[in-house]
Design a protein around this motif. Structure first.
Motif, short mmCIF file in Angstrom:
data_model
loop_
_atom_site.label_atom_id
_atom_site.label_comp_id
_atom_site.label_asym_id
_atom_site.label_seq_id
_atom_site.Cartn_x
_atom_site.Cartn_y
_atom_site.Cartn_z
N ILE A 459 16.74 14.84 -18.19
CA ILE A 459 17.19 13.44 -17.37
C ILE A 459 17.15 13.52 -16.01
N CYS A 460 16.50 12.53 -15.32
CA CYS A 460 16.36 12.47 -13.93
C CYS A 460 17.13 11.30 -13.48
N MET A 461 18.14 11.53 -12.87
CA MET A 461 18.92 10.44 -12.14
C MET A 461 18.25 10.32 -10.67
N THR A 462 17.86 9.11 -10.27
CA THR A 462 16.91 8.93 -8.95
C THR A 462 17.26 7.78 -8.36
N SER A 463 16.16 7.37 -7.38
CA SER A 463 16.40 6.01 -6.69
C SER A 463 16.00 4.89 -7.41
N VAL A 464 16.64 3.74 -7.31
CA VAL A 464 16.36 2.67 -7.82
C VAL A 464 15.14 1.95 -7.44
N ASN A 465 14.72 2.27 -6.27
CA ASN A 465 13.18 2.10 -5.94
C ASN A 465 12.18 2.80 -6.78
N PHE A 466 12.35 3.76 -7.33
CA PHE A 466 11.51 4.37 -8.11
C PHE A 466 11.30 3.79 -9.48
N ILE A 467 12.64 3.23 -9.92
CA ILE A 467 12.76 2.68 -11.28
C ILE A 467 12.24 1.46 -11.27
N ASN A 468 12.88 0.43 -10.32
CA ASN A 468 12.66 -0.88 -10.51
C ASN A 468 11.54 -1.75 -10.42
N HIS A 469 10.57 -1.01 -9.55
CA HIS A 469 9.36 -2.01 -9.52
C HIS A 469 8.04 -0.74 -9.05
N LEU A 470 7.05 -1.22 -9.00
CA LEU A 470 5.86 -0.34 -9.12
C LEU A 470 5.55 0.05 -7.49
N TYR A 471 5.76 -0.80 -6.63
CA TYR A 471 5.22 -0.63 -5.32
C TYR A 471 6.43 -0.69 -4.40
N ASP A 472 6.60 0.50 -3.86
CA ASP A 472 7.58 0.85 -2.72
C ASP A 472 7.20 1.95 -1.48
N HIS A 473 7.82 1.99 -0.34
CA HIS A 473 7.51 2.98 0.59
C HIS A 473 7.65 4.21 0.21
N ARG A 474 8.70 4.78 -0.69
CA ARG A 474 8.98 6.12 -0.80
C ARG A 474 8.20 6.67 -1.90
N PHE A 475 8.20 5.66 -3.22
CA PHE A 475 7.52 6.17 -4.36
C PHE A 475 6.18 5.45 -4.53
N GLY A 476 5.35 5.58 -3.74
CA GLY A 476 4.31 4.62 -3.64
C GLY A 476 3.30 4.84 -4.81
N ASN A 477 3.49 5.79 -5.61
CA ASN A 477 2.46 6.12 -6.61
C ASN A 477 2.30 5.21 -7.82
N GLN A 478 1.89 4.01 -7.51
CA GLN A 478 1.81 3.02 -8.46
C GLN A 478 1.16 3.50 -9.86
N ARG A 479 0.11 4.19 -9.59
CA ARG A 479 -0.79 4.59 -10.70
C ARG A 479 0.07 5.35 -11.47
N LEU A 480 0.84 6.52 -11.12
CA LEU A 480 1.73 7.21 -11.77
C LEU A 480 2.76 6.43 -12.46
N LYS A 481 3.57 5.49 -11.96
CA LYS A 481 4.30 4.78 -12.78
C LYS A 481 3.72 4.15 -13.87
N ALA A 482 2.45 3.57 -13.42
CA ALA A 482 1.76 2.61 -14.77
C ALA A 482 1.60 3.64 -15.73
N ALA A 483 1.21 4.85 -15.49
CA ALA A 483 0.56 5.80 -16.56
C ALA A 483 1.97 6.19 -17.50
N GLN A 484 3.18 6.44 -16.82
CA GLN A 484 4.44 6.82 -17.34
C GLN A 484 4.85 5.59 -18.05
N ARG A 485 4.66 4.48 -17.86
CA ARG A 485 5.53 3.07 -18.47
C ARG A 485 4.67 2.55 -19.28
#
Length: 736
Positions: A459-485
């Protein structure tokens, strides 16, 4: 980031002194939503502001939680023992109490971006100071407001082999982003203060949630004053909720991703998902009874009917307790990895969880490692468990204990040695659940504390910016998020839904706010961005207003939370409406199809009058059985209480409280109108417990021996409410 000098304090007054010394008397305080508020410190700061009018205190937060007390005399009698049992030892959040009672001093302002549903509906101060923002934009808006103090409850690392660390546990959601922003502000010359309040009852989580103590300016720690976690009790799941949850469970795809919200509808989905996995024959029997495949082919096209062999991955701003039950039952077990190429190979089935020499060959083919293996390859491979932890790279060779190995994957003897001595057993470091914050019943917190180290690390509790959308300044790897989700199902609730496809989730058309947008817009939007994803809006088909049933599927409304161009899937207790990409006429008809039959014809007439549906269309006979009576019959014949209990995950209420709660809810419904109040009062005056059937229930309410007119009337009202729930048709106020 520079290392800070930490003030370790055991007195909240000294904490307040230090904050004022650092930033002065103009304080903009950012607090986590829900559970993570450091109540001792916040109460001390608020009291100081009440005592000193020179302090200008602004508080920005969400979900300021208070123990329920009830408004009427009957509700107070009912809630008193429950509040004492569930919230004993938890200090009241003083500013929230004063907000509720409209007693904030003029030098204090509280702005929230999300209310507990309905709690501020008639609070003019909070309605004026409400800030409408997406959850992901809250940290940005805090900075724009001039936040200079952030305070957070944290768990100490001393018991978890993490000296010098603390865990933000329940609320890394915004603080992970705020801390570096505040440090940048400080570096630019603006004073700030970051405060941690230690509470050992807070469950520990590592990974992103664990940060170094030196990121705080001061830490308040006083073990004697630590308090239990604020809980949200389990609510009963009605037959209607169970049916909504069942329909939603048909849309879950094995190997997919799940986002879920709090409440009985989310709990119902979790229960049906577990039923599908553990008692698949019973689940399929209900599936067939409801004719899901025939009536709602989307379930066959994009869902599933079998157990979850691959499992699900959870990615949800709120980690509700249901995710933990899915973890326990072996459903929440699809692990994702923080490397897009590796995740893509796993998704494509080219790499499995078991490690072999073939794993190395695939990685080499894709250019992720070289041959001979180099130092960076070894570091990367050990990180994911592909090579054992003890493998090192020294002098151009692999070292495993006393053995040195050639890292050339083209040499048979090297491959054999690597396979025998260096390969790991299975991939490691994967995450089965990403969450931004959590809140739930007492049992949930205890289960979190008791997690094995292995499950806790999944379980990884983390920033809402990582979780709630694909594009953001801190967790900008949208390709990774798409691959995970992959195959994401974003399941959220609404209060109403218009025939054109707009969701009303957060407010009323007169402008008053019920709750807030939160992350709903982000999740709905993300569902339209991710391949194979679907947004699912769940809502009950009707509600009671002034004692009468009204439809939650409506022709139009003067406010919306989700615009119609983002329409996707809607579920009521009467089925599934697949709206995405459909022309308006089909959208209107599919929503009418899952509306309560008492309102279908009027909805159709409005649609036809507006020219949205062919005037020759008539409601098919198969649509016309959407009634509460049909639900009761269906629920009974399809397994009823055997497969769909009211409290599948335990409960916080006693048997007596369940009976009394139902009676009080009925009374509240019956007295919602002026006519209903008069009629109910007249009925109650005639109600008597002549046979002593309700003695124990009246004792629980403190009304077994009433004194005075008020108590005698309350007793009669309780007896009348109990009689109504035993004989639900015995009321002159209900209308079809």
């Amino acid at each position: 980031m520079a290392v800070n000098s930490i003030e370790r304090l055991d007195d909240t007054e000294r904490c307040v002194d230090e904050v004022i010394r650092r930033v002065g008397k103009k304080i903009t305080l950012g607090l986590p939503l829900g559970l993570g508020k450091p109540i001792r410190f916040v109460n001390a700061l608020y009291q100081r502001a009440k005592d000193d009018p020179e302090i200008d205190l602004r508080i920005f937060t969400a979900l300021s939680l208070l123990a329920p007390s009830g408004s009427s005399s009957l509700e107070k009698r009912f809630m008193g023992p429950i509040a004492e049992r569930l919230y004993d030892g938890i200090p009241d959040l003083q500013y929230a109490q004063d907000v509720s009672n409209n007693r904030l001093p003029s030098n204090v302002q509280v702005s929230e971006f999300f209310f507990k549903a309905g709690s501020a509906l008639n609070n003019r101060s909070q309605q004026r100071h409400y800030i409408s923002t997406n959850y992901t934009h809250a940290a940005r808006d805090l900075m724009d407001m001039g936040v200079n103090v952030v305070a957070q409850m944290v768990a100490p690392g001393e018991l978890h082999d993490a000296p010098g660390m603390v865990s933000m546990s329940c609320n890394p959601d915004l603080t992970l982003d705020l801390v570096p922003m505040l440090r940048d502000l400080e570096a630019a010359g603006s004073p700030v203060a970051i405060v941690g309040e230690v509470n050992r009852q807070l469950p520990w989580f590592g990974r992103d949630a664990a940060i170094s103590e030196d990121q705080f300016d001061m830490i308040f720690e006083h073990e004697a004053s630590e308090y239990p976690m604020f809980s949200a009790p389990q609510m009963a799941i009605s037959p209607e909720d169970h049916l909504i949850g069942f329909y939603a469970s048909t849309l879950l795809k094995d190997g997919g991703t799940l986002q879920l919200g709090i409440g009985s509808l989310g709990a119902a989905l979790v229960h049906s998902a577990i039923l599908r996995h553990k008692n698949n024959d019973a689940w399929k029997a209900v599936f067939d009874y409801l004719k899901v495949a025939e009536y709602f082919p989307l379930a066959v096209k994009e869902g599933g009917v079998g157990p979850f062999e691959q499992g699900l991955y959870g990615c949800s701003e709120m980690m509700v307790d249901g995710f933990l039950y899915l973890l326990q039952e072996g459903i929440l077990r699809r692990e994702v990895y923080d490397h897009a190429d590796l995740q893509t190979l796993i998704n494509n089935g080219e790499i499995g969880s078991a490690v072999s020499l073939t794993t190395l060959d695939v990685l080499r083919r894709e250019g992720l490692i070289d041959s001979p293996l180099r130092a960076r390859d070894v570091n990367w491979l050990t990180r994911y468990g592909i090579l054992r932890n003890e493998v090192e790279f020294k002098g151009g060779r692999l070292r495993v204990g006393d053995h040195t190995l050639d890292g050339d994957l083209d040499k048979p003897e090297s491959r054999e040695a690597i396979g025998a001595l260096a390969l790991g057993d299975k991939l490691s470091g994967g995450v089965a659940m990403h969450g931004g914050f959590y809140l739930g019943p007492k049992q949930f917190y205890q289960l979190l504390r008791e997690l094995s180290d292995e499950d806790r690390d999944r379980i990884c509790m983390t920033s809402v910016n990582f979780i709630n959308h694909l594009y953001d300044h801190r967790f900008g790897n949208q390709r990774l998020k798409a691959a995970q989700r992959v195959h994401s199902r974003f399941i959220n609730t609404a209060m109403m839904y218009t025939l054109s496809g707009a969701a009303v989730s957060d407010g009323l058309e007169d402008g008053r706010v019920i709750s807030g947008v939160g992350g709903q817009y982000n999740f709905v939007s993300m569902a339209h961005e991710l391949p194979g994803a679907r947004s699912i809006i769940a809502l009950r088909s009707t509600r009671k207003t002034k004692g009468e049933a009204v439809s939650n599927i409506i022709f139009n409304y003067g406010h919306c939370t989700i615009p119609r161009h983002l329409r996707d899937v809607v579920i009521t207790e009467y089925g599934i409406a697949d709206l995405r990409g459909q022309p308006d006429e089909q959208v209107y008809l599919r929503l009418i199809r899952i509306a309560d039959s008492r309102f279908q014809q009027s909805l159709l007439s409005q649609a036809q009058k507006a020219g949205k549906v062919d005037s020759a269309f008539r409601l098919p006979e198969s649509w016309l059985n959407n009634t509460p009576d049909a639900i009761a019959k269906l629920f009974s014949e399809a397994g009823g209480k055997d497969w769909f209990p009211a409290f599948p995950f335990g409960r916080d209420f006693t048997d007596q409280e369940l009976v009394l709660g139902k009676a009080l809810k009925k009374l509240k419904s019956e007295t919602a109108s002026r006519r209903g109040k008069l009629f109910t009062l007249l009925q109650a005056l005639r109600a008597k417990d002549e046979e002593g059937r309700y003695t124990e229930l009246l004792q629980r309410m403190g009304l077994d021996q009433p004194s005075g007119l008020r108590e005698k009337l309350d007793q009669r009202l309780v007896v009348h409410g109990l009689q109504l729930t035993e004989n639900p048709s015995d009321t002159g106020n209900s209308k079809p």
